[in-house]
Design an enzyme around this catalytic site. Structure first.
Site, PDB file in Angstrom:
ATOM      1  N   THR A 105      34.355  23.145  44.399  1.00 15.80           N
ATOM      2  CA  THR A 105      34.756  24.193  44.855  1.00 15.80           C
ATOM      3  C   THR A 105      35.549  23.700  46.281  1.00 15.80           C
ATOM      4  O   THR A 105      35.138  22.547  46.672  1.00 15.80           O
ATOM      5  CB  THR A 105      33.777  25.266  45.284  1.00 15.80           C
ATOM      6  OG1 THR A 105      34.377  26.413  45.870  1.00 15.80           O
ATOM      7  CG2 THR A 105      32.736  24.872  46.216  1.00 15.80           C
ATOM      8  N   VAL A 134      48.846  25.534  40.970  1.00 21.30           N
ATOM      9  CA  VAL A 134      47.456  25.866  40.145  1.00 21.30           C
ATOM     10  C   VAL A 134      46.722  24.694  40.792  1.00 21.30           C
ATOM     11  O   VAL A 134      47.240  23.526  41.344  1.00 21.30           O
ATOM     12  CB  VAL A 134      47.844  25.199  38.581  1.00 21.30           C
ATOM     13  CG1 VAL A 134      46.730  25.057  37.922  1.00 21.30           C
ATOM     14  CG2 VAL A 134      48.927  26.323  37.934  1.00 21.30           C
ATOM     15  N   GLY A 135      45.337  25.211  40.886  1.00 20.77           N
ATOM     16  CA  GLY A 135      44.572  24.340  41.481  1.00 20.77           C
ATOM     17  C   GLY A 135      43.664  23.483  40.675  1.00 20.77           C
ATOM     18  O   GLY A 135      43.912  23.155  39.337  1.00 20.77           O
ATOM     19  N   THR A 161      35.737  30.312  44.735  1.00 25.58           N
ATOM     20  CA  THR A 161      35.615  30.060  43.254  1.00 25.58           C
ATOM     21  C   THR A 161      34.181  30.095  42.928  1.00 25.58           C
ATOM     22  O   THR A 161      33.371  29.551  43.678  1.00 25.58           O
ATOM     23  CB  THR A 161      36.166  28.808  43.153  1.00 25.58           C
ATOM     24  OG1 THR A 161      37.494  28.654  43.554  1.00 25.58           O
ATOM     25  CG2 THR A 161      35.972  28.140  41.867  1.00 25.58           C
TER      26      THR A 161
HETATM   27  N1  ASP Z   1      39.267  25.277  44.155  1.00 25.03           N
HETATM   28  C1  ASP Z   1      40.096  26.236  44.293  1.00 25.03           C
HETATM   29  C2  ASP Z   1      41.563  25.966  44.412  1.00 25.03           C
HETATM   30  O1  ASP Z   1      41.834  24.965  44.785  1.00 25.03           O
HETATM   31  C3  ASP Z   1      39.851  27.235  45.427  1.00 25.03           C
HETATM   32  C4  ASP Z   1      38.399  27.175  45.984  1.00 25.03           C
HETATM   33  O2  ASP Z   1      37.350  26.781  45.312  1.00 25.03           O
HETATM   34  O3  ASP Z   1      38.306  27.937  46.883  1.00 25.03           O
HETATM   35  O4  ASP Z   1      42.210  26.738  43.735  1.00 25.03           O
END
Ligand code: ASP
Length: 331
Positions: free
Chosen positions: A246, A224-225, A195
Site C-alpha cells: 500500500t 494505473v498504480g 488501498t
Molecule cells: N498503491 C495505491 C496506488 O498507488 C494507492 C494506495 O495504496 O494508497 O494506486
C-alpha cells in the site's frame, strides 16, 4: 459500513465463531518429480490466517473468516473481505466513494492470486462495484491475466454485472473543492483508509491474495498504480507465502515490491525481515520524505510481518483466536 450493520455483522460472526473448526492439522503430501523418487513432505497447515491493510482490515478479515466458515477457500476469504470494503461508500480510496481522478472519474484497479498461482487483474475500470470479483472472473474464466479500461467494462457487461455510479456526493464535493486549486500533491496515508491488500491462508494451507483500490486521489486520467500489477501490489507463491503493498504505487512498481518480499522469504527471510528489506530498497533509491509505502507479508507457515517507510501504517491480523490491529514498524 454503518455502525448498525457493522455491529450486526460482528455479532453474526461471533455467533458462528465456535463452529469455525479451525484447529490445525497435518497434511502428508506425496511429492514427485522427474529427478527424485516420490517423498513424503509433512506440511503444517490448518491455522487459518488473514492479514489485511489498515483499520478496514479488521472487518475484511471477519468477512473472510465468515466465508471460510461457510466452506470457502482462501480465495473466497479474499474476495469476501474485498467486497465488504469495496461496497463501503465511506471509504475514500477503495470502490464506491473512492476519490476520483483529476477529471472527476473514479477509476478502479484490482488483482488477485489463488493457491495454484493463478492470477487475474483489472485496471482503469469504471462503474464496477466489485473490481476484485471481476479480476477473479478474468483469472478463472478467461485465458488472460489482465483486462484494462473499456475492455474490462465490456467483460463486466457480458457477465451481467450492473454499471454503478461510483462517485458519491462526498467524493464529488471533495473533488470540486480540490479543483479550486488543482494542487496535485499526493499525500499518502494521512487518513487511515487506503488501498486494501489482503492475504489469506485457509485450513488446508491454501494461500491467496488480493488488492483493490481507487488509486491516488486526483491522479491523471489513465494512471494505473501498483495495486493491479502482479509482483508490485500483490504476489502470492503458494509454496512460500504472499505479500501486498500500500502507498505510492509508483515507488512500489519501480522496485517490484511484492515479488521482492516473496523472493526474500524464499531465500529464508522472515516475513517481517523481507518487508523491511523491500522498504529499504525504496529508501535507498529515492527521496522518501514525502512518500509512504507499506508492505504486508504472510508466510506459508502462518508467520506475518509488516513494515512501512513512515509511521502510521497498520494492519489487521486475524486467526481463529480473533483479530487485532497491529501498528507496523517503520523506517
Ligand atoms: N498503491 C495505491 C496506488 O498507488 C494507492 C494506495 O495504496 O494508497 O494506486
Amino acid at each position: 459500513m454503518g455502525n448498525t450493520s457493522r455491529r450486526s455483522f460482528l455479532q453474526k460472526l461471533a455467533a458462528t465463531g465456535a463452529t469455525l473448526g479451525l484447529s490445525p492439522w497435518t497434511l502428508n503430501t506425496m511429492l514427485a518429480s522427474e529427478s527424485n523418487a516420490p517423498r513424503v513432505q509433512t506440511v503444517t497447515a490448518g491455522q487459518a490466517t488473514m492479514l489485511s491493510t489498515w483499520n478496514h482490515g479488521i472487518e475484511a478479515n471477519a468477512a473472510g473468516f465468515l466465508a471460510l466458515q461457510q466452506g470457502g477457500t482462501a480465495m473466497d476469504m479474499i474476495e469476501a473481505g474485498a467486497r465488504l470494503v469495496e461496497a463501503d461508500a465511506t471509504g475514500l480510496s477503495v470502490g464506491i466513494g473512492g476519490l476520483p481522478d483529476r477529471d472527476g472519474h473514479v477509476t478502479l484497479d484490482a488483482c488477485c492470486m489463488d493457491h495454484t498461482g493463478n492470477a487475474g487483474s483489472v485496471c482503469f475500470v469504471q462503474g464496477v462495484l466489485h473490481p476484485l470479483s471481476l479480476a477473479r472472473k478474468v483469472m478463472e474464466e478467461t485465458p488472460h491475466v489482465m483486462l484494462a479500461g473499456a475492455g474490462a467494462e465490456q467483460y463486466a457487461r457480458e457477465l451481467g454485472i450492473d454499471q454503478v455510479e461510483l462517485l458519491t456526493d462526498v467524493s464529488r464535493r471533495a473533488w470540486e473543492e480540490w479543483r479550486k486549486t488543482s494542487d496535485y500533491k499526493p499525500v499518502i496515508n494521512i487518513e487511515n483508509h487506503d488501498t486494501i491488500g489482503l492475504l489469506a491462508m485457509d485450513n488446508q494451507g491454501r494461500m491467496a491474495g488480493g488488492c483493490t483500490t481507487s488509486g491516488l486521489a486526483y491522479k491523471m486520467h489513465g494512471r494505473v498504480g501498483d495495486s493491479p500489477i502482479l509482483g508490485a501490489g500483490l504476489f502470492v507463491d503458494p509454496e512460500i507465502g504472499g505479500a501486498t503493498a500500500t502507498g505510492l504505487g509508483e515507488a512500489v512498481m519501480k522496485t517490484v515490491g511484492s515479488f521482492l518480499v516473496v523472493e526474500l522469504m524464499r531465500q529464508g527471510r522472515s516475513p517481517q525481515a523481507a518487508c523491511e528489506e523491500a522498504v529499504h530498497r525504496i529508501m535507498d533509491r529515492m527521496p522518501t520524505d514525502d512518500l509512504q509505502v507499506g508492505y504486508l507479508a504472510l508466510s506459508r507457515s502462518g508467520e506475518a510481518g509488516g513494515h512501512a517507510i513512515h509511521g502510521g501504517f497498520n494492519y489487521a491480523l486475524t486467526t481463529a483466536d480473533g483479530g487485532s490491529l497491529i501498528d507496523a514498524t517503520h523506517g
